[in-house]
Write an enzyme that holds these catalytic residues in place. Structure first.
Site, PDB file in Angstrom:
ATOM      1  N   LYS A  23       0.835  -1.198   0.000  1.00 51.29           N
ATOM      2  CA  LYS A  23       0.000   0.000   0.000  1.00 51.29           C
ATOM      3  C   LYS A  23       0.874   1.255   0.000  1.00 51.29           C
ATOM      4  O   LYS A  23       0.659   2.183  -0.796  1.00 51.29           O
ATOM      5  CB  LYS A  23      -0.917  -0.014   1.219  1.00 51.29           C
ATOM      6  CG  LYS A  23      -1.950   1.100   1.245  1.00 51.29           C
ATOM      7  CD  LYS A  23      -2.864   0.959   2.470  1.00 51.29           C
ATOM      8  CE  LYS A  23      -3.653  -0.325   2.408  1.00 51.29           C
ATOM      9  NZ  LYS A  23      -4.552  -0.502   3.576  1.00 51.29           N
ATOM     10  N   ARG A  92      -3.070   3.476   8.406  1.00 51.12           N
ATOM     11  CA  ARG A  92      -3.410   2.236   7.700  1.00 51.12           C
ATOM     12  C   ARG A  92      -2.232   1.276   7.677  1.00 51.12           C
ATOM     13  O   ARG A  92      -1.084   1.692   7.556  1.00 51.12           O
ATOM     14  CB  ARG A  92      -3.831   2.537   6.255  1.00 51.12           C
ATOM     15  CG  ARG A  92      -5.054   3.430   6.126  1.00 51.12           C
ATOM     16  CD  ARG A  92      -5.291   3.841   4.674  1.00 51.12           C
ATOM     17  NE  ARG A  92      -6.444   4.703   4.517  1.00 51.12           N
ATOM     18  CZ  ARG A  92      -7.670   4.269   4.192  1.00 51.12           C
ATOM     19  NH1 ARG A  92      -7.866   2.974   4.000  1.00 51.12           N
ATOM     20  NH2 ARG A  92      -8.672   5.118   4.071  1.00 51.12           N
ATOM     21  N   GLY A 101      -8.010  -6.788   4.948  1.00 51.26           N
ATOM     22  CA  GLY A 101      -8.756  -6.838   6.188  1.00 51.26           C
ATOM     23  C   GLY A 101      -8.089  -7.580   7.332  1.00 51.26           C
ATOM     24  O   GLY A 101      -8.660  -7.705   8.412  1.00 51.26           O
ATOM     25  N   MET A 103      -5.235  -6.815   8.896  1.00 49.49           N
ATOM     26  CA  MET A 103      -4.578  -5.953   9.891  1.00 49.49           C
ATOM     27  C   MET A 103      -5.425  -4.703  10.079  1.00 49.49           C
ATOM     28  O   MET A 103      -6.468  -4.544   9.451  1.00 49.49           O
ATOM     29  CB  MET A 103      -3.145  -5.645   9.445  1.00 49.49           C
ATOM     30  CG  MET A 103      -2.251  -6.873   9.477  1.00 49.49           C
ATOM     31  SD  MET A 103      -0.590  -6.575   8.873  1.00 49.49           S
ATOM     32  CE  MET A 103      -0.867  -6.242   7.135  1.00 49.49           C
ATOM     33  N   ARG A 338      -3.839  -1.688  -5.471  1.00 50.61           N
ATOM     34  CA  ARG A 338      -3.063  -2.921  -5.288  1.00 50.61           C
ATOM     35  C   ARG A 338      -3.483  -3.890  -6.368  1.00 50.61           C
ATOM     36  O   ARG A 338      -4.549  -3.728  -6.984  1.00 50.61           O
ATOM     37  CB  ARG A 338      -3.328  -3.520  -3.901  1.00 50.61           C
ATOM     38  CG  ARG A 338      -4.782  -3.863  -3.645  1.00 50.61           C
ATOM     39  CD  ARG A 338      -5.023  -4.198  -2.186  1.00 50.61           C
ATOM     40  NE  ARG A 338      -6.445  -4.395  -1.901  1.00 50.61           N
ATOM     41  CZ  ARG A 338      -6.975  -4.403  -0.697  1.00 50.61           C
ATOM     42  NH1 ARG A 338      -6.196  -4.211   0.358  1.00 50.61           N
ATOM     43  NH2 ARG A 338      -8.262  -4.599  -0.507  1.00 50.61           N
ATOM     44  N   HIS A 454     -15.735  -7.045   2.222  1.00 47.27           N
ATOM     45  CA  HIS A 454     -14.652  -7.875   2.769  1.00 47.27           C
ATOM     46  C   HIS A 454     -14.878  -9.350   2.431  1.00 47.27           C
ATOM     47  O   HIS A 454     -13.971 -10.050   1.997  1.00 47.27           O
ATOM     48  CB  HIS A 454     -14.597  -7.682   4.290  1.00 47.27           C
ATOM     49  CG  HIS A 454     -13.680  -8.632   4.980  1.00 47.27           C
ATOM     50  ND1 HIS A 454     -14.142  -9.796   5.582  1.00 47.27           N
ATOM     51  CD2 HIS A 454     -12.343  -8.631   5.156  1.00 47.27           C
ATOM     52  CE1 HIS A 454     -13.122 -10.453   6.092  1.00 47.27           C
ATOM     53  NE2 HIS A 454     -12.021  -9.765   5.851  1.00 47.27           N
ATOM     54  N   SER A 799      12.777 -43.381 -11.827  1.00 50.20           N
ATOM     55  CA  SER A 799      11.637 -42.576 -11.392  1.00 50.20           C
ATOM     56  C   SER A 799      11.686 -42.482  -9.874  1.00 50.20           C
ATOM     57  O   SER A 799      11.651 -43.504  -9.184  1.00 50.20           O
ATOM     58  CB  SER A 799      10.318 -43.219 -11.831  1.00 50.20           C
ATOM     59  OG  SER A 799       9.225 -42.434 -11.384  1.00 50.20           O
ATOM     60  N   CYS A 867       7.646 -39.458  -9.487  1.00 47.24           N
ATOM     61  CA  CYS A 867       6.230 -39.859  -9.465  1.00 47.24           C
ATOM     62  C   CYS A 867       5.647 -39.794  -8.064  1.00 47.24           C
ATOM     63  O   CYS A 867       4.527 -40.253  -7.831  1.00 47.24           O
ATOM     64  CB  CYS A 867       6.046 -41.253 -10.058  1.00 47.24           C
ATOM     65  SG  CYS A 867       6.893 -42.562  -9.159  1.00 47.24           S
ATOM     66  N   TYR A 887      10.821 -35.321 -16.507  1.00 47.64           N
ATOM     67  CA  TYR A 887       9.371 -35.185 -16.337  1.00 47.64           C
ATOM     68  C   TYR A 887       9.006 -35.213 -14.854  1.00 47.64           C
ATOM     69  O   TYR A 887       9.785 -35.657 -14.009  1.00 47.64           O
ATOM     70  CB  TYR A 887       8.612 -36.301 -17.073  1.00 47.64           C
ATOM     71  CG  TYR A 887       8.781 -37.677 -16.473  1.00 47.64           C
ATOM     72  CD1 TYR A 887       7.887 -38.157 -15.515  1.00 47.64           C
ATOM     73  CD2 TYR A 887       9.830 -38.520 -16.863  1.00 47.64           C
ATOM     74  CE1 TYR A 887       8.038 -39.415 -14.953  1.00 47.64           C
ATOM     75  CE2 TYR A 887       9.985 -39.781 -16.313  1.00 47.64           C
ATOM     76  CZ  TYR A 887       9.085 -40.220 -15.355  1.00 47.64           C
ATOM     77  OH  TYR A 887       9.238 -41.462 -14.796  1.00 47.64           O
TER      78      TYR A 887
END
Length: 916
Positions: A23, A92, A101, A103, A338, A454, A799, A867, A887
């Site tokens: 913020k 704030r 919401g 804090m 934000r 909220h 694997s 896996c 993979y």
């Protein structure tokens, strides 16, 4: 004070969110790009951490605060604590990661008896002044002094009731003056002290309260739920901002907007506002606001300015923005912006559309989406063919369907959620302190508030269904019921909510499986273009294989043959095989299993054609296919009792004579049948006792079974190869792979490979074809890791079975660890993560890295994958990319997540490091 703890909005670095919070950084950046932001300054997160560690503000901090207040006084031509032109500020919170919401915030700070009188004289509006005063007293009392809201609300509601007024806006200045006086009394009664008149004392207490809120329960719970680590956000900044007022009359307003629709991703003006109100009224859901498009009619010029603001924000930040604004006497102010919290569908759509618009490139489109978010897209939706009628409708605040038992308090939701119950949290309006109930609930329903309340914002961020502002529902928390006309819904009743339409239903409504949107297909195709890791699936049936293929899997990384054995038509044959007293009897049972297994494999190969399918030979110990010892003892006891009954029935038959008419069951049961059943159960019990192991995980399982009972592995190998031959005959392109589990020495592989070589020759001769397949091993023992170079002499692929490898490395039993001490280890910081969910890169990962290097020294082209369950976890996938696996394999629903995570791993590979 040597360290700089405070930055004005003109001088703060808008890119440094770790220091200034999201913020604060954005307020600095918006100020510096010329947007109309009220003057103010940011106290850094470093100051917060200093305060938390020492339980006092850093030396000299308040002197620096006073110096910056003086600058704001100069900019605004107002005086903090002065009567003639009083300066009021908001205090704030704001951390590096947005936590809506979670804090605390305090508005209208600087009001006291003197400045209140000045504000009345200045504005000529005592109603506005007293409204601001009563708000400040309650918010300050709650946040800075720890007084429960209820202490204030009972007086507020009493005055409204006495005046016969339902809406807050109906209160006049005298009502609000009375409320303010009552609120001051509450503070004195609850704290033993009068409300502080010194504005700097107010400011100091407020700064401390916001710092303390970083360690408040709801903030800590939120960080834990969303895995926000200190590296991502550590401490909250405090933003001290000049107050501007949306509640000074009908030429004033306050609102919240998104630059695009956060529920659908549509590129449109989206948001809500209230005329003559403060921002908390919109966010808290105290009043149900108006959609932003109506502002075009009420204040056309301000709406045009708001559209310009929205466009500037998105163009500058190149991201969907969630912004707050206030209109004070015809002047538009932007109070914060934000990155907007959106559900997965909206994130995917906006990514694809912003690329098409030229706003961002494909790389940013991929990186802006957290891979875990895609799991939301695979949640069921309400069946559109359902004939159920809705009992009420609210605003569609967060998409998706949710069904559960009604609960009216967050604590109850948490308790039932922990017990495994599905619940829907019902509230008039939600508050930040309800956050633990959000985590536990399947969905949220409120009777007040809008799409930017909220409840809506937090639910969207969590991917939970939410219906807000269902005003036809009267929610009574005290009596634990919701009333819709004549209908009463009580706690524990089952309801279903549809966050996409806002509809509310009684009972459980049928759902349908979700489908991939075109935008998701496009996004994941971009991910596949970038990623180096392939994504395979852990599946055991053709149906699951087809589902995995539809999700984008390019192979099966793990087919567990024991899952096939557990089907109802196979399990009796498996039991016969286990109970066989010799090799011949065992082979007879296996001969019956063989065609079933072969047909399973053929269908599985065809479902995944042309991609590879890795089949793991039998792994679990034999006793897992048999009932437990106590269950068998109970069954034998019951059969013996039934045998006595059968004997009694026979006596009855003999007594009555053969001409007697008897119920049909008597004609089918006799002592011989019961004796056979008892004999089989006793044989099973004997075998269970024979197979008993102190630690089955480390016992007679995996390849050790293949050594002890080669005929089992030989049957499975023949099933695989004959299934492959049948596919080849049908010209189906396939790539079968035979995988041996629990290997510790190359001699085991050589032995199993000899079975494979012999059976291969026989099958090729039988079908007149040449077979192509791979032979390899699962790596899930520490010794296999250390002997990888030798194993690669025989194995064509490795694997990693990281579930067992993790247990072996940590010397943990997963079931015992997770049920006993592992949560404590995680909560106390002894271990950062659950290693069965997130790959332990520092321990297990180093064994994997060594294995890859040793294996490729012997066989440079050896194929290596994972896996285990961690194969679908994004951070684990980054590590797999780092050590150059070929993979990852995971469950079908995790495949889209893994595809995007594999792209992230490639795009962010230069930033990856392990903090040892």
């Amino acid at each position: 004070m040597t360290e700089k703890y405070i930055y004005s909005f003109q001088k703060g670095d808008g890119k440094n969110k770790m220091l200034l919070g999201g913020k604060g950084a954005n307020l600095c950046e918006m100020t510096q790009i010329g947007l109309n932001v009220p003057p103010g300054f940011v106290i850094t997160t470093t100051a917060c951490l200093d305060y938390i560690n020492n339980q006092r503000l850093p030396d000299g901090l308040m002197d620096e605060v006073k110096a910056h207040i003086t600058e704001v006084e100069t900019q605004t031509e107002k005086q903090f604590g002065g009567r003639d032109n009083p300066l009021l500020v908001s205090v704030r919170s704001g951390s590096a990661i947005s936590m809506p919401g979670m804090m605390d915030t305090i508005l209208n700070l600087g009001l006291n008896k003197q400045t209140l009188a000045g504000l009345i004289d200045q504005t000529g509006d005592p109603r506005f002044a007293y409204d601001a005063y009563r708000r400040f007293i309650q918010l300050f009392g709650k946040v800075a002094l720890g007084i429960d809201d209820e202490k204030f609300d009972q007086h507020f509601d009493a005055i409204k009731k006495q005046a016969g007024i339902k809406a807050d806006v109906g209160l006049d200045s005298e009502h609000l003056r009375q409320i303010s006086e009552l609120f001051l009394q509450v503070v004195h009664e609850e704290t033993g002290k009068p409300f502080p008149e010194d504005v700097y004392e107010q400011l100091e207490l407020s700064i401390k309260a916001v710092f303390n809120s970083w360690m408040g329960k709801r903030a800590v719970d939120y960080r834990r739920e969303f895995h926000i680590t200190p590296k991502m956000a550590n401490g909250t900044a405090v933003n001290v901002v000049t107050m501007v007022f949306g509640n000074m009359g009908n030429d004033c307003a306050t609102g919240v907007g998104f630059t695009r629709n956060p529920g659908t991703g549509t590129n449109e003006m989206y948001g809500e506002y209230l005329v003559n109100a403060q921002g908390e009224d919109v966010v808290a859901g105290i009043r149900t606001p108006k959609p932003v498009h109506e502002l075009a009619n009420e204040m056309p010029d301000l709406y045009r300015q708001l559209v310009e603001l929205r466009n500037k924000l998105e163009t500058h930040y190149k991201e969907v923005q969630d912004y707050e604004y206030t209109i004070e006497r015809g002047i538009l102010y932007c109070l914060q912006t934000r990155n907007g919290k959106m559900n997965a569908a909206a994130m995917v759509r906006t990514s694809v559309e912003m690329v098409a618009e030229g706003l961002i490139d494909k790389k940013r489109a991929l990186l802006r989406i957290n891979p875990e978010l895609l799991e939301q897209l695979l949640h069921p939706q309400l069946d559109p063919n359902s004939t159920a009628e809705a009992v009420a409708q609210g605003l569609p605040a967060s998409p998706g369907a949710a069904c559960g038992k009604c609960v009216f308090e967050a604590d109850t939701a948490e308790q039932l959620g922990r017990a495994g119950e599905a619940v829907i949290l019902l509230r008039e309006e939600t508050k930040p302190e309800d956050i633990h109930g959000f985590f536990a609930a399947q969905g949220i329903l409120t009777s007040r508030g809008g799409k930017t309340s909220h409840a809506a914002v937090v639910a969207r961020g969590m991917g939970k269904a939410c219906v807000a502002g269902a005003e036809d529902i009267k929610i009574d928390v005290r009596s634990r019921q919701a009333v819709i006309g004549e209908l009463h819904i009580r706690e524990g009743d089952m309801i279903t909510i549809d966050g996409s339409t806002g509809l509310i239903f009684l009972g459980r409504i049928p759902t349908i499986e979700p489908s991939f949107s075109e935008e998701l297909k496009t996004l994941l195709s971009w991910a596949d273009e970038v990623a180096e890791l392939e994504v395979h699936a852990n599946v055991d049936t053709p149906e699951r294989a087809r589902l995995a293929a539809s999700y984008g899997a390019t192979g099966v990384g793990l087919c567990r043959t024991e899952r096939m054995f557990n089907a109802s038509d196979r399990l009796p044959l498996v039991i016969d095989m286990i109970l066989a007293g010799n090799k011949e009897a065992r082979q007879e049972a296996l001969a019956k299993l063989f065609p079933i297994q072969r047909d399973d494999f053929q269908e599985l190969f065809e479902a995944m054609s042309p991609y590879p399918v890795t089949v793991r030979l039998l792994d679990p110990p034999m006793h897992e296919f048999l009932p437990g010892e106590h269950q068998l003892e109970d069954e034998i006891r019951a059969l013996n009792q039934y045998k006595i009954m059968i004997q009694g029935q026979q006596v009855t038959l003999d007594t009555l004579g053969s001409h007697a008419l008897l119920p049909s069951p008597f004609n089918h049961l006799n002592e011989e049948v019961i004796n056979k059943a008892i004999a089989k159960k006793e044989l099973m019990l004997s075998k269970v006792k024979e197979l008993y192991e102190v630690n089955p995980m480390l016992g007679h399982r995996g390849v050790r079974l293949g050594m002890s009972y080669p005929e089992i592995y030989q049957m499975q190998i023949r099933s695989i190869l004959e299934a492959a031959a049948l596919c080849i005959k049908q010209r189906k392109p396939i790539l079968p792979e035979i995988m041996v589990p629990q290997v510790i020495t190359v001699q085991e592989l050589i032995k199993v490979k000899s079975y494979v070589d012999q059976i291969q020759k026989e099958v090729e001769k039988q079908y007149g074809i040449d077979l192509e397949f791979k032979f390899g091993t699962m790596v899930e023992t520490v010794r296999a890791c250390t002997r990888a170079a030798k194993l690669a002499d025989v194995a064509e692929f490795f694997s990693f079975g990281t579930n067992d490898l993790t247990q072996a490395t940590f010397s943990f039993s997963r079931e015992d660890a997770e049920n006993k001490f592992l949560p404590l280890y995680n909560e106390s910081g002894l271990l950062a993560d659950n290693p069965f969910e997130v790959l332990d890169a520092k321990g297990v990962g180093q064994l994997m890295k060594m294995t890859v290097e040793l294996g490729r020294q012997t066989r440079p082209d050896i194929k290596v994958g994972i896996c285990g369950e961690q194969g679908g976890h994004p951070e684990s996938i980054r590590f797999c990319h780092h050590i150059k696996l070929d993979y990852v394999s995971c469950s079908a629903p995790r495949i889209p997540i893994a595809r995007l995570a594999a792209a992230h791993a490639k795009l962010l590979e230069n930033e990856y490091s392990i903090d040892f």
